[in-house]
Design a protein around this motif. Structure first.
Motif, short mmCIF file in Angstrom:
data_model
loop_
_atom_site.label_atom_id
_atom_site.label_comp_id
_atom_site.label_asym_id
_atom_site.label_seq_id
_atom_site.Cartn_x
_atom_site.Cartn_y
_atom_site.Cartn_z
N ARG A 319 91.77 75.91 -21.31
CA ARG A 319 91.29 77.20 -21.83
C ARG A 319 91.44 77.27 -23.34
O ARG A 319 90.56 77.78 -24.04
N ILE A 320 92.55 76.73 -23.86
CA ILE A 320 92.75 76.72 -25.31
C ILE A 320 91.72 75.82 -25.98
O ILE A 320 91.13 76.17 -27.02
N GLY A 321 91.47 74.66 -25.37
CA GLY A 321 90.48 73.74 -25.92
C GLY A 321 89.09 74.36 -25.96
O GLY A 321 88.37 74.24 -26.95
N GLU A 322 88.70 75.01 -24.88
CA GLU A 322 87.38 75.66 -24.82
C GLU A 322 87.28 76.81 -25.81
O GLU A 322 86.24 77.03 -26.43
N TRP A 323 88.40 77.55 -25.95
CA TRP A 323 88.42 78.65 -26.92
C TRP A 323 88.25 78.11 -28.34
O TRP A 323 87.48 78.66 -29.15
N GLY A 324 88.92 77.00 -28.66
CA GLY A 324 88.79 76.40 -29.98
C GLY A 324 87.37 75.95 -30.25
O GLY A 324 86.85 76.13 -31.36
N LEU A 325 86.74 75.36 -29.24
CA LEU A 325 85.33 74.95 -29.39
C LEU A 325 84.45 76.15 -29.71
O LEU A 325 83.57 76.09 -30.57
N GLN A 326 84.69 77.25 -29.03
CA GLN A 326 83.88 78.45 -29.25
C GLN A 326 84.10 79.02 -30.65
O GLN A 326 83.15 79.44 -31.32
N VAL A 327 85.35 79.02 -31.11
CA VAL A 327 85.64 79.50 -32.47
C VAL A 327 84.88 78.65 -33.49
O VAL A 327 84.28 79.17 -34.43
N ALA A 328 84.88 77.34 -33.29
CA ALA A 328 84.17 76.45 -34.21
C ALA A 328 82.67 76.70 -34.16
O ALA A 328 81.98 76.69 -35.20
N ALA A 342 88.78 85.24 -39.28
CA ALA A 342 89.66 84.40 -40.10
C ALA A 342 91.00 84.17 -39.39
O ALA A 342 91.55 83.06 -39.43
N LEU A 343 91.51 85.21 -38.73
CA LEU A 343 92.76 85.07 -37.97
C LEU A 343 92.56 84.12 -36.79
O LEU A 343 93.42 83.27 -36.51
N LYS A 344 91.45 84.28 -36.09
CA LYS A 344 91.17 83.39 -34.95
C LYS A 344 91.04 81.95 -35.41
O LYS A 344 91.55 81.02 -34.77
N ARG A 345 90.36 81.76 -36.55
CA ARG A 345 90.18 80.40 -37.05
C ARG A 345 91.51 79.78 -37.45
O ARG A 345 91.76 78.59 -37.20
N ALA A 346 92.39 80.59 -38.07
CA ALA A 346 93.71 80.08 -38.46
C ALA A 346 94.51 79.67 -37.22
O ALA A 346 95.19 78.64 -37.22
N ALA A 347 94.42 80.49 -36.16
CA ALA A 347 95.13 80.15 -34.92
C ALA A 347 94.53 78.90 -34.28
O ALA A 347 95.26 78.02 -33.80
N ALA A 348 93.20 78.82 -34.29
CA ALA A 348 92.53 77.64 -33.73
C ALA A 348 92.89 76.39 -34.52
O ALA A 348 92.99 75.30 -33.95
N ASP A 349 93.10 76.55 -35.82
CA ASP A 349 93.46 75.40 -36.63
C ASP A 349 94.82 74.84 -36.20
O ASP A 349 94.99 73.62 -36.08
N ARG A 350 95.77 75.73 -35.94
CA ARG A 350 97.11 75.28 -35.53
C ARG A 350 97.09 74.66 -34.14
O ARG A 350 97.77 73.68 -33.87
N LEU A 351 96.28 75.23 -33.25
CA LEU A 351 96.31 74.82 -31.85
C LEU A 351 95.31 73.70 -31.53
O LEU A 351 95.55 72.89 -30.63
N ASP A 377 74.39 72.90 -36.68
CA ASP A 377 75.49 73.37 -35.84
C ASP A 377 76.70 72.46 -35.96
O ASP A 377 77.84 72.94 -36.05
N LEU A 378 76.47 71.16 -35.99
CA LEU A 378 77.60 70.23 -36.08
C LEU A 378 78.25 70.30 -37.45
O LEU A 378 79.48 70.22 -37.56
N ALA A 379 77.45 70.46 -38.51
CA ALA A 379 78.02 70.61 -39.85
C ALA A 379 78.94 71.83 -39.90
O ALA A 379 80.04 71.78 -40.48
N ASN A 380 78.52 72.94 -39.30
CA ASN A 380 79.34 74.14 -39.28
C ASN A 380 80.58 73.98 -38.42
O ASN A 380 81.67 74.44 -38.77
N ILE A 381 80.43 73.32 -37.28
CA ILE A 381 81.57 73.11 -36.38
C ILE A 381 82.65 72.28 -37.07
O ILE A 381 83.85 72.61 -37.01
N LEU A 382 82.24 71.20 -37.75
CA LEU A 382 83.22 70.37 -38.45
C LEU A 382 83.82 71.12 -39.64
O LEU A 382 85.01 71.00 -39.93
N ALA A 383 82.99 71.92 -40.32
CA ALA A 383 83.50 72.71 -41.45
C ALA A 383 84.55 73.72 -40.99
O ALA A 383 85.50 74.01 -41.73
N ALA A 384 84.38 74.26 -39.79
CA ALA A 384 85.38 75.19 -39.25
C ALA A 384 86.74 74.52 -39.17
O ALA A 384 87.79 75.16 -39.32
N ALA A 385 86.74 73.20 -38.94
CA ALA A 385 87.99 72.43 -38.84
C ALA A 385 88.37 71.81 -40.18
O ALA A 385 89.20 70.89 -40.23
N ASP A 386 87.79 72.31 -41.27
CA ASP A 386 88.07 71.80 -42.63
C ASP A 386 87.67 70.33 -42.79
O ASP A 386 88.33 69.57 -43.50
#
Length: 632
Positions: A319-328, A342-351, A377-386
């Motif tokens: 569930r955490i993995g799927e949530w992270g994918l959705q945030v990205a 921004a808070l969700k992205r910060a949490a997804a970054d840690r997890l 879409d892939l450029a944005n997804i990777l950018a979400a993960a810095d």
């Protein structure tokens, strides 16, 4: 009338001209002392070569090649792996005023023979016994080749028989000859360098082409040096020297993209680690690169691997993995994000996201992407993960970069803005034209073909269709030759919908067909590992082969949904009405892909002629070979 001329942004740096490629090396050795500038892969790890050692070995190679009787302007064919040996031989040729002609390692023997013969090469350099064996099969029909040089000779007893006229030497022996033949090697090198003009021909690179014989693209020293200097100049936080960026290089140096970047990296004195693409997964965490160049397919496979791993998880972890994918997937780098996101992205970054970065080695700043379109879409997804991707566009004929997205002006779905000194405009028919110091000198021994793409005023016809958006960012929409007309008279650009379908991890390749037909259809080549992951997720069994999985309605419906989503927003006549799921793979070895991983459309249409006919059969019959026909 064509539209306006687009150039680099006003705050871009200058266009630097008038340099030879060896000039870049000598500027680097004057500025930097890097003991690990070039790193050769071995079974035990990487063996370093300092920047100064590289210079000295390249100089000895230059002197040795000239001592063998090769005159300024002679052609030297290269059958080399993409590693430190390639760099040394290449730079040796350039210092020596010789013109090197790289050969694609994946080319058929007939193709290699044609290139060496057409280029009128007088010497051939190979990497190792394996490549020497390939060369031995070609040499009887290549009478100009009288010298073969092997970089890593291996077992002397295992060497193949060569024609009597051919002298075999090791690279080490050639370098020793170069040092011994002159009283003052340093002065001799200075004399060689003084003979080179920036406008001199540096290399002839034969384009793989999607049709017909390859053409020899003539690139001068200035063509490539100006591109190398300019391409990285606008990356403000690019750290230079031995403590600067760390690069992993796995793209073939036979292609001008990787080769130009190698010169750019060298000029900035940073460390380059070479790796074979098959070893990339293991190499990334060891090298921990901060920068590397890639083709989109590599990034797509990494992301597909991430999704596959998430699909295989259980319980809370899944569930955490799927949530992270959705945030990205919700991230858009071109827009400011609300505080809650921004808070969700910060949490997804840690997890989640830090684990994604770990797959790239843990400290990647930039991935320079070229060779094909990277999905927004892939450029944005990777950018979400810095993980920042910089999308570039160019051709072998343009040395290669025409435009790219800068870190501070990064816009997914575009290939950015032109380099300094580069002009771009759109012709009446939508073709992209470009002019500047990056444009080739022409095709070798092919004036008619040169005239067909180059105007007298310097404009090069790229063969690509594109447009500039309201912000002056270039978008590539299709290849001019890929356009086709339906029997209804409507013209179809296949690439946009192919890109949409191909961006899904379940799809390896997509080819839209329909020339002279009533509607568009598509050949879809599934990605077996992703289909198996989906089957596992849906309780259908993960170990079944792809042909078996395509008998499952759930799997077929997943592919139907991909095409339906790709159809959304497209012109009605360009949407895909029928689909053939083909359990095959398009490869270079099958001659259905070029060495630069572009689809050879005519060959694909021929190879799958029966399947295409079945797509247009009124009764919906046909298929065969495990092919599944699907109404969209």
């Amino acid at each position: 009338m064509s539209g306006p001329i687009y150039t680099a942004p006003p705050d871009a740096g200058p266009c630097v001209r008038g340099r030879t490629i060896p000039d870049l090396l000598y500027e680097a050795t004057d500025a930097y002392d890097n003991p690990q500038a070039l790193n050769q892969p071995t079974d035990e790890g990487w063996v370093p070569m300092s920047l100064d050692q590289f210079r000295r070995r390249a100089e000895a190679t230059a002197l040795g090649l000239r001592a063998l009787g090769l005159e300024q302007g002679a052609k030297v064919a290269l059958l080399l792996e993409s590693d430190v040996h390639y760099c040394v031989v290449d730079m040796g040729c350039l210092i020596g005023g010789l013109i090197d002609v790289p050969l694609y390692l994946s080319s058929a023997a007939e193709q290699m023979q044609y290139v060496v013969d057409h280029a009128e090469a007088e010497a051939l350099v190979v990497s190792n016994p394996k490549r020497l064996g390939q060369a031995a099969a070609l040499l009887p029909d290549l009478p100009r080749i009288e010298t073969v040089i092997v970089c890593d000779p291996g077992d002397e007893d295992a060497r193949p028989d060569l024609p009597d006229r051919v002298t075999l030497k090791t690279l080490e022996a050639v370098q020793a000859l170069g040092r011994a033949e002159v009283e003052d090697p340093s002065a001799a090198v200075d004399d060689l360098r003084a003979e080179i003009d920036p406008q001199d021909l540096a290399t002839i690179i034969y384009t793989s082409g999607t049709t017909g014989r390859p053409k020899g693209v003539m690139l001068s020293h200035e063509n490539i040096s100006s591109n190398a200097i300019t391409s990285i100049a606008e990356i403000d936080d690019f750290e230079t020297g031995p403590e600067g960026e760390v690069v992993i290089s796995f793209l073939p140096l036979t292609h001008v993209f990787a080769r130009m970047l190698q010169y750019a990296y060298m000029m900035r004195g940073i460390s380059i680690y070479f790796a074979h693409p098959d070893d990339l997964v293991d190499a990334l965490p060891k090298v921990r690169p901060t920068v590397f160049a890639s083709v989109p397919r590599v990034l797509e496979k990494v992301y597909a691997g991430i999704k596959k791993k998430v699909m295989g998880m259980q319980g809370l972890q899944k569930r955490i993995g799927e949530w992270g994918l959705q945030v990205a997937q919700d991230y858009d780098m071109t827009r400011s994000q609300p505080p809650l996101y921004a808070l969700k992205r910060a949490a997804a970054d840690r997890l989640v996201f830090r684990k994604w970065r770990a797959a790239f080695g843990g400290r990647v700043k930039y991935v320079v992407v070229g060779g094909a379109a990277l999905q927004p879409d892939l450029a944005n997804i990777l950018a979400a993960a810095d993980i920042t991707t910089l999308q570039g566009y160019g051709l072998t004929e343009t040395s290669p970069v025409i435009s790219y997205t800068r870190p501070q002006r990064n816009k997914p779905g575009t290939v950015g803005e032109p380099l300094p000194g580069v002009e771009v405009k759109i012709a009446e028919d939508g073709e992209i034209l470009t002019r500047g110091p990056h444009v080739m000198q022409g095709y070798y021994k092919a004036p008619d073909e040169t005239d067909a793409v180059m105007e007298e005023n310097g404009w090069l016809h790229t063969g690509d269709i594109g447009e500039f958006d309201e912000d002056g960012f270039l978008k590539i929409t299709d290849r001019k030759k890929a356009l086709f007309k339906l029997s209804t008279g409507k013209y179809v650009m296949p690439q946009p919908i192919e890109n949409r379908m191909g961006s899904d991890p379940l799809v390896d390749n997509a080819v839209v067909v329909g020339r002279d037909r009533k509607f568009c259809a598509a050949l879809l080549f599934p990605a077996p590992d992703q289909a198996q992951a989906l089957a596992s997720e849906r309780g259908l069994g993960a170990e079944r082969d792809i042909e078996d999985l395509l008998t499952e309605p759930d799997i077929v419906n997943a592919y139907r949904s991909i095409v339906q989503s790709a159809n959304e927003g497209m012109e009605p006549w360009s949407t895909v009405k029928r689909l053939a799921l083909v359990p095959d793979e398009l490869t270079v070895d099958s001659d259905l892909m070029t060495p630069t991983m572009k689809i050879r459309r005519p060959e694909v249409r021929t190879a799958y002629a029966d399947e295409i006919e079945a797509l247009y059969d009124e009764d919906g019959a046909g298929g065969g070979r495990g092919v599944v026909l699907v109404e969209v």
